[in-house]
Write an enzyme that holds these catalytic residues in place. Structure first.
Site, PDB file in Angstrom:
ATOM      1  CD  GLU A 137     -12.642   3.540   5.758  1.00  0.00           C
ATOM      2  OE1 GLU A 137     -11.642   3.041   5.214  1.00  0.00           O
ATOM      3  OE2 GLU A 137     -13.539   4.126   5.135  1.00  0.00           O
TER       4      GLU A 137
ATOM      5  NE  ARG B  11     -20.924   5.332  -1.790  1.00  0.00           N
ATOM      6  CZ  ARG B  11     -19.691   5.745  -1.537  1.00  0.00           C
ATOM      7  NH1 ARG B  11     -18.960   6.273  -2.500  1.00  0.00           N
ATOM      8  NH2 ARG B  11     -19.193   5.632  -0.326  1.00  0.00           N
TER       9      ARG B  11
ATOM     10  NE  ARG C  24     -14.256  11.596   3.362  1.00  0.00           N
ATOM     11  CZ  ARG C  24     -13.402  10.591   3.184  1.00  0.00           C
ATOM     12  NH1 ARG C  24     -12.134  10.733   3.465  1.00  0.00           N
ATOM     13  NH2 ARG C  24     -13.798   9.444   2.693  1.00  0.00           N
TER      14      ARG C  24
ATOM     15  CG  HIS D  63     -14.870  -1.316   4.586  1.00  0.00           C
ATOM     16  ND1 HIS D  63     -13.852  -0.661   3.958  1.00  0.00           N
ATOM     17  CD2 HIS D  63     -15.467  -0.400   5.375  1.00  0.00           C
ATOM     18  CE1 HIS D  63     -13.840   0.608   4.345  1.00  0.00           C
ATOM     19  NE2 HIS D  63     -14.816   0.788   5.198  1.00  0.00           N
TER      20      HIS D  63
ATOM     21  CG  ASN E  62     -12.100   7.774   5.801  1.00  0.00           C
ATOM     22  OD1 ASN E  62     -10.989   7.812   5.289  1.00  0.00           O
ATOM     23  ND2 ASN E  62     -12.906   6.747   5.658  1.00  0.00           N
TER      24      ASN E  62
ATOM     25  CE  LYS F 135      -4.073  -1.605   2.549  1.00  0.00           C
ATOM     26  NZ  LYS F 135      -4.897  -1.365   3.736  1.00  0.00           N
TER      27      LYS F 135
ATOM     28  N   GLY G 280      -8.420   6.166  -0.178  1.00  0.00           N
ATOM     29  CA  GLY G 280      -9.563   6.054  -1.080  1.00  0.00           C
ATOM     30  C   GLY G 280      -9.497   4.821  -1.941  1.00  0.00           C
ATOM     31  N   GLY G 281      -8.815   3.790  -1.452  1.00  0.00           N
ATOM     32  CA  GLY G 281      -8.733   2.527  -2.191  1.00  0.00           C
ATOM     33  C   GLY G 281      -7.771   2.562  -3.358  1.00  0.00           C
TER      34      GLY G 281
END
Lengths: 155, 445
Positions: free
Chosen positions: B272, B336, B290, B206, B288, B156, B162-163
């Site tokens: 997360e 979504r 926000r 997740h 995150n 990573k 953001g993936g």
């Protein structure tokens, strides 16, 4: 700005609650900003929102920014269209050589450019066989979905 | 007291923030790009300030342009929404220097959680379990780390998120060249070649926890499960995380609150976790700092307005909610709706809506900026709106969602509505508790 009746999601819930117990199937509301139709649909309801006035007009701002290429293709020449609206790039990244130049021979699968839209890079495939004789759109230009990017003459 | 709020965002979240601000009697100024001048949020806001032309780099992502517009509008505070500059420390600093309240966490939290490796370290300090693995200062260290961790591993990017920028490596012989590629890509995408190594957990879920803090106190508002993803982008989210033992869920919630307290976190945030779908062992991934896209499912089961809470904390108030006062009930699911063509490998589909009929009725909430006559510009992401349903039980929510999707008709561009119709009929979804491999197994319509 004049204060107008706000239409919130809570209002929509209230409207459907009230209409649920009634024999009415539809309620139309118009404010200076929006139109809303709440309509019975099977066992439930739909909320149909519109930014348009009754004449169906709405400000289309994006179209003004796009390059609309409207032209007659010369005889025997095939145009390579943009696969979708966005920003047309001639090379895989800034500073790299372009995918194709005038005079290059292409086949249906040849990548001739990229259209970047909504943060994704979409390759443009020639979709035909022949020689590139004209490049109609400059690098880093916004195009709409109907734009002709290049002319190809059968080899 | 915040009286004039500048909304530095667009689309559905801009409209969402505007609505709560209006309800609280706060004047709203929308910082819109030229491409969003005629959008629904622009019509709803009390004032509109044009921050720049369509392309994000010249508008929504321009710290100078946004701060200048907020100053000119004499805003007391800026709400950054999600994405764009919402977790950008330089933006938060610039707002502070301009004397404008940033509706978000302190600079120290943004710094701690922005660098994913630092976030891992802070997580460990706060006592949270992390995925086995660790930093890899150079290729030698990465090789060593991977051998310690065991295969498969995930490489990573430290400055990723953001993936994005993640590589899976299954075999030791692939490791060396994968590390080279990962470092080169990290440099190209984020300007920082540093990577770290984590064990790859095959059957993972997740699960995230919504937290609220005021700098001294921190509480949680329960879990969300966001395992249905494509290329690390969430498609469906639900609250609470289903099919989990209560004690495991409680442990994850407690871990999230510990982290928020450790950071003296101010505002709304999401912690997360990756949860092993068989053992329910959980590992801290990232935080995150926000409001998130999927916040409505938490609002629906708790009755708490998270944007309101953000504004109250930004105003300097202590949390009026205590943990005891948060009593989630029922189940909520969000899908979504994106302007993408499922049949064409999710190709983005910008355009103008000729029709925007959303479902309505009991237990149904729609967060959208899309109405007939509305535009999906080619400059931003593809999110058109969110359909959120609530039910007394998960089964009721799933039924309600299935019916509601049949009353969703958007025309003028392609949307992922059909994809969601397929998801709600998938027996694995109906059963609940799916892991992140769900999407691969979805039958194409």
């Amino acid at each position: 700005m004049t204060t107008d009746l706000p239409l919130t999601p809570e209002d929509v819930n209230e409207i459907t609650s009230i209409l649920d117990g009634s024999s009415y199937d539809r309620l139309d509301i118009r404010t200076s900003r929006l139109r809303l139709r709440v309509q019975r649909n099977g066992e439930g309801w739909t909320q149909e929102w519109s930014l348009e006035d009754e004449a169906g007009a709405a400000t289309a701002v994006v179209a003004a920014a796009a390059v609309v290429i409207v032209e007659e293709l010369p005889e025997g020449v095939t145009g390579i269209p943009a696969p979708l609206p966005g920003t047309f790039y001639r090379a895989p990244q800034p500073g790299a050589p372009p995918f194709v130049e005038i005079g290059d021979v292409v086949g249906p699968e040849t990548v001739v450019g990229i259209v970047e839209t909504m943060k994704l890079m979409n390759p443009v495939h020639a979709g035909c066989s022949g020689r590139v004789i004209a490049i109609c759109v400059e690098n880093a230009t916004m195009v709409d979905g109907a734009a002709v990017l290049m002319h190809v003459e059968p080899a | 007291m915040i009286r004039r709020l500048f909304i530095a965002n667009r689309g559905e979240i801009a409209l969402r923030v505007i609505r709560t601000a209006k309800r609280l009697g706060v004047t709203t100024i929308l910082g819109a790009s030229e491409a969003d001048r005629a959008s629904w949020p622009a019509r709803e806001a009390d004032e509109v300030a044009i921050v720049g032309p369509g392309p994000s780099s010249q508008s929504y992502l321009s710290v100078d342009a946004v701060i200048a517009a907020a100053k000119a509008a004499e805003a007391d505070a800026i709400h950054p929404g999600y994405g764009f500059l919402s977790e950008n420390a330089a933006f938060a600093r610039a707002a502070a220097e301009a004397g404008i309240i940033f509706v978000g966490p302190d600079l120290s939290s943004l710094a701690a959680m922005g660098d994913k490796l630092m976030a891992r370290k802070v997580g460990i300090e706060a006592g949270l379990p992390v995925v086995p693995g660790g930093e890899a200062a150079d290729k030698e260290a990465a090789l060593k780390r991977a051998e310690e961790t065991g295969f498969p591993v995930l490489l990573k990017a430290v400055s990723g998120g953001g993936g994005k920028g993640m590589k899976r490596v299954d075999r030791a012989e692939d490791l060396s060249h994968s590390i080279d590629m990962a470092m080169a890509e990290a440099q190209a995408s984020f300007g920082d070649p540093r990577i770290y190594v984590e064990r790859f957990i095959a059957s993972g879920r997740h699960v995230e926890v919504q937290v609220l803090g005021d700098g001294e106190n921190a509480i949680h508002l329960g879990t969300r499960d966001c395992s249905i993803q494509r290329r690390f982008q969430k498609l469906v989210e639900e609250a609470p995380a289903p099919c989990m033992p209560d004690d495991k869920r409680a442990a994850i919630e407690a871990a999230a609150v510990n982290l928020a307290r450790h950071l003296n976190y101010r505002g709304a945030g999401t912690v997360e976790f990756l949860v092993d779908a068989t053992t329910f062992d959980f590992f801290f991934l990232e935080m995150n700092a926000r409001i998130q896209v999927e916040h409505p499912v938490t609002e629906e089961i708790t009755g708490v307005d998270l944007v309101e809470q953000q504004l109250l904390v930004a105003d300097g108030l202590r949390l009026s909610l205590t943990q005891d006062m948060v009593m989630p009930s029922g189940h909520a699911i969000e899908v979504r709706i994106n302007a993408e063509d499922w049949g064409q490998d999710f190709r983005p589909s910008p355009g103008r809506a000729t029709r925007a009929d959303w479902p309505a009725g009991e237990g149904i909430r729609v967060d959208t900026h899309m109405a007939a006559g509305g535009e999906v510009p080619p400059f931003y992401d593809s999110l058109v709106g969110k359909l959120i349903v609530r039910g007394a039980t998960r089964a009721e929510a799933v039924d309600r969602l299935t019916d509601a999707l049949d009353r969703l008709t958007i025309e003028g561009f392609a949307t992922t509505t059909d994809l969601h119709r397929a998801i709600v009929r998938d027996p694995r979804f109906v059963a609940g508790g799916v892991d992140t491999r769900f999407f691969e197994g979805l039958a194409r319509g």
